[in-house]
Design a protein around this motif. Structure first.
Motif, PDB file in Angstrom:
ATOM      1  N   PHE A 162       0.813  -1.210   0.000  1.00  0.00           N
ATOM      2  CA  PHE A 162       0.000   0.000   0.000  1.00  0.00           C
ATOM      3  C   PHE A 162       0.854   1.270   0.000  1.00  0.00           C
ATOM      4  N   GLU A 163       2.117   1.153   0.371  1.00  0.00           N
ATOM      5  CA  GLU A 163       2.995   2.327   0.385  1.00  0.00           C
ATOM      6  C   GLU A 163       3.488   2.708  -1.004  1.00  0.00           C
ATOM      7  N   VAL A 164       3.454   1.754  -1.930  1.00  0.00           N
ATOM      8  CA  VAL A 164       3.883   2.068  -3.298  1.00  0.00           C
ATOM      9  C   VAL A 164       2.817   2.967  -3.904  1.00  0.00           C
ATOM     10  N   GLY A 165       3.219   4.154  -4.299  1.00  0.00           N
ATOM     11  CA  GLY A 165       2.258   5.131  -4.813  1.00  0.00           C
ATOM     12  C   GLY A 165       1.568   4.664  -6.081  1.00  0.00           C
ATOM     13  N   GLU A 166       2.352   4.358  -7.086  1.00  0.00           N
ATOM     14  CA  GLU A 166       1.798   3.880  -8.351  1.00  0.00           C
ATOM     15  C   GLU A 166       2.714   2.781  -8.879  1.00  0.00           C
ATOM     16  N   TRP A 167       2.117   1.847  -9.564  1.00  0.00           N
ATOM     17  CA  TRP A 167       2.858   0.675 -10.022  1.00  0.00           C
ATOM     18  C   TRP A 167       3.412   0.900 -11.426  1.00  0.00           C
ATOM     19  N   THR A 168       4.149   1.981 -11.573  1.00  0.00           N
ATOM     20  CA  THR A 168       4.859   2.260 -12.817  1.00  0.00           C
ATOM     21  C   THR A 168       6.341   2.289 -12.489  1.00  0.00           C
ATOM     22  N   GLY A 169       7.147   2.417 -13.484  1.00  0.00           N
ATOM     23  CA  GLY A 169       8.588   2.501 -13.256  1.00  0.00           C
ATOM     24  C   GLY A 169       8.956   3.679 -12.374  1.00  0.00           C
ATOM     25  N   LYS A 170       8.316   4.823 -12.600  1.00  0.00           N
ATOM     26  CA  LYS A 170       8.603   6.009 -11.812  1.00  0.00           C
ATOM     27  C   LYS A 170       8.135   5.829 -10.367  1.00  0.00           C
ATOM     28  N   GLY A 171       6.962   5.247 -10.183  1.00  0.00           N
ATOM     29  CA  GLY A 171       6.438   5.022  -8.833  1.00  0.00           C
ATOM     30  C   GLY A 171       7.292   4.047  -8.039  1.00  0.00           C
ATOM     31  N   LEU A 172       7.731   2.988  -8.699  1.00  0.00           N
ATOM     32  CA  LEU A 172       8.599   2.022  -8.019  1.00  0.00           C
ATOM     33  C   LEU A 172       9.958   2.631  -7.713  1.00  0.00           C
ATOM     34  N   TRP A 173      10.462   3.491  -8.616  1.00  0.00           N
ATOM     35  CA  TRP A 173      11.755   4.152  -8.372  1.00  0.00           C
ATOM     36  C   TRP A 173      11.658   5.083  -7.170  1.00  0.00           C
ATOM     37  N   ILE A 174      10.565   5.810  -7.058  1.00  0.00           N
ATOM     38  CA  ILE A 174      10.365   6.701  -5.905  1.00  0.00           C
ATOM     39  C   ILE A 174      10.285   5.882  -4.625  1.00  0.00           C
ATOM     40  N   TYR A 175       9.601   4.749  -4.692  1.00  0.00           N
ATOM     41  CA  TYR A 175       9.465   3.893  -3.513  1.00  0.00           C
ATOM     42  C   TYR A 175      10.816   3.322  -3.076  1.00  0.00           C
ATOM     43  N   ILE A 176      11.592   2.826  -4.018  1.00  0.00           N
ATOM     44  CA  ILE A 176      12.825   2.110  -3.690  1.00  0.00           C
ATOM     45  C   ILE A 176      13.963   3.063  -3.343  1.00  0.00           C
ATOM     46  N   ARG A 177      13.843   4.347  -3.681  1.00  0.00           N
ATOM     47  CA  ARG A 177      14.899   5.312  -3.340  1.00  0.00           C
ATOM     48  C   ARG A 177      15.040   5.518  -1.843  1.00  0.00           C
ATOM     49  N   ASP A 178      13.956   5.333  -1.109  1.00  0.00           N
ATOM     50  CA  ASP A 178      14.010   5.488   0.343  1.00  0.00           C
ATOM     51  C   ASP A 178      14.710   4.268   0.944  1.00  0.00           C
ATOM     52  N   VAL A 179      15.728   4.507   1.759  1.00  0.00           N
ATOM     53  CA  VAL A 179      16.515   3.417   2.323  1.00  0.00           C
ATOM     54  C   VAL A 179      15.669   2.528   3.227  1.00  0.00           C
ATOM     55  N   TRP A 180      14.655   3.092   3.869  1.00  0.00           N
ATOM     56  CA  TRP A 180      13.813   2.280   4.756  1.00  0.00           C
ATOM     57  C   TRP A 180      12.937   1.334   3.943  1.00  0.00           C
ATOM     58  N   ASN A 181      12.453   1.785   2.793  1.00  0.00           N
ATOM     59  CA  ASN A 181      11.683   0.898   1.925  1.00  0.00           C
ATOM     60  C   ASN A 181      12.567  -0.199   1.352  1.00  0.00           C
ATOM     61  N   LEU A 182      13.795   0.157   1.004  1.00  0.00           N
ATOM     62  CA  LEU A 182      14.742  -0.843   0.523  1.00  0.00           C
ATOM     63  C   LEU A 182      15.013  -1.884   1.604  1.00  0.00           C
ATOM     64  N   GLN A 183      15.113  -1.440   2.837  1.00  0.00           N
ATOM     65  CA  GLN A 183      15.304  -2.367   3.957  1.00  0.00           C
ATOM     66  C   GLN A 183      14.081  -3.265   4.123  1.00  0.00           C
ATOM     67  N   ASP A 184      12.893  -2.719   3.937  1.00  0.00           N
ATOM     68  CA  ASP A 184      11.677  -3.536   4.037  1.00  0.00           C
ATOM     69  C   ASP A 184      11.625  -4.587   2.936  1.00  0.00           C
ATOM     70  N   VAL A 185      12.024  -4.219   1.734  1.00  0.00           N
ATOM     71  CA  VAL A 185      12.046  -5.181   0.629  1.00  0.00           C
ATOM     72  C   VAL A 185      13.038  -6.304   0.936  1.00  0.00           C
TER      73      VAL A 185
END
Length: 182
Positions: A63-86
């Motif tokens: 639910f934290e991923v804003g939009e399921w596009t390349g840009k949305g996933l890039w914005i999500y994964i740029r945050d180190v905390w989201n990367l840690q969650d993944v």
């Protein structure tokens, strides 16, 4: 009206923080009670509940991923905390797969000859659980950033990590050289 109370940002934050502390307590108790004696304990309901809790954490991340596009996933994964969650979710999936594979291979071996020798599938989950709990405890730093006195320290540590990374590269090669020399 009662449900709106839990939509207040401070209440939502404290609820998430309390949930994470409860998760840490449960995860710590599970590791200390199940993996302290036996290298490959059987799968118990306590472990299955931990896996279910990890699945709920995964659904929250979706639910934290804003939009399921390349840009949305890039914005999500740029945050180190989201990367840690993944990374945490990937490790949890790997542990669950290895534990189930170990359980199924033990069920296929009625004599028990495989139980006497530990292999990767049996021993890896213990180490992966260790990495997972380290990530879970480091996640507390994200919650502590919202408190003024601790938040400044976490920001400073975050900025120091780049310099520490460069120093670690130098240290590795110097240590390897002296280690092989000795």
């Amino acid at each position: 009206r009662f449900a709106q109370y839990y939509l207040v940002p401070k209440v939502k934050f404290m609820t998430h923080f309390a949930g994470h502390i409860a998760f840490l307590a449960y995860f710590s108790y599970f590791l200390l009670s199940q993996f302290s004696v036996d290298l490959t304990p059987p799968i118990v309901p306590m472990e299955v509940f931990l896996w279910i809790w990890c699945v709920t954490r995964f659904s929250g991340e979706l639910f934290e991923v804003g939009e399921w596009t390349g840009k949305g996933l890039w914005i999500y994964i740029r945050d180190v905390w989201n990367l840690q969650d993944v990374l945490f979710i990937a490790l949890a999936t790997l542990v669950c797969s290895l534990r189930l594979a170990s359980y199924l291979s033990a069920a296929d071996d009625p004599i028990g000859s495989a139980a006497s020798t530990y292999g990767f599938v049996e021993l890896a989950p213990r180490s992966l659980y260790a990495f997972m709990i380290i990530l879970a405890y480091l996640r507390v730093l994200q919650y502590l950033r919202y408190f003024r006195s601790v938040g400044v320290l976490t920001i400073v540590i975050g900025h120091m990590m780049a310099d520490v990374g460069f120093f670690s590269v130098i240290l590795v090669f110097v240590s390897l050289g002296f280690g092989f020399a000795f």
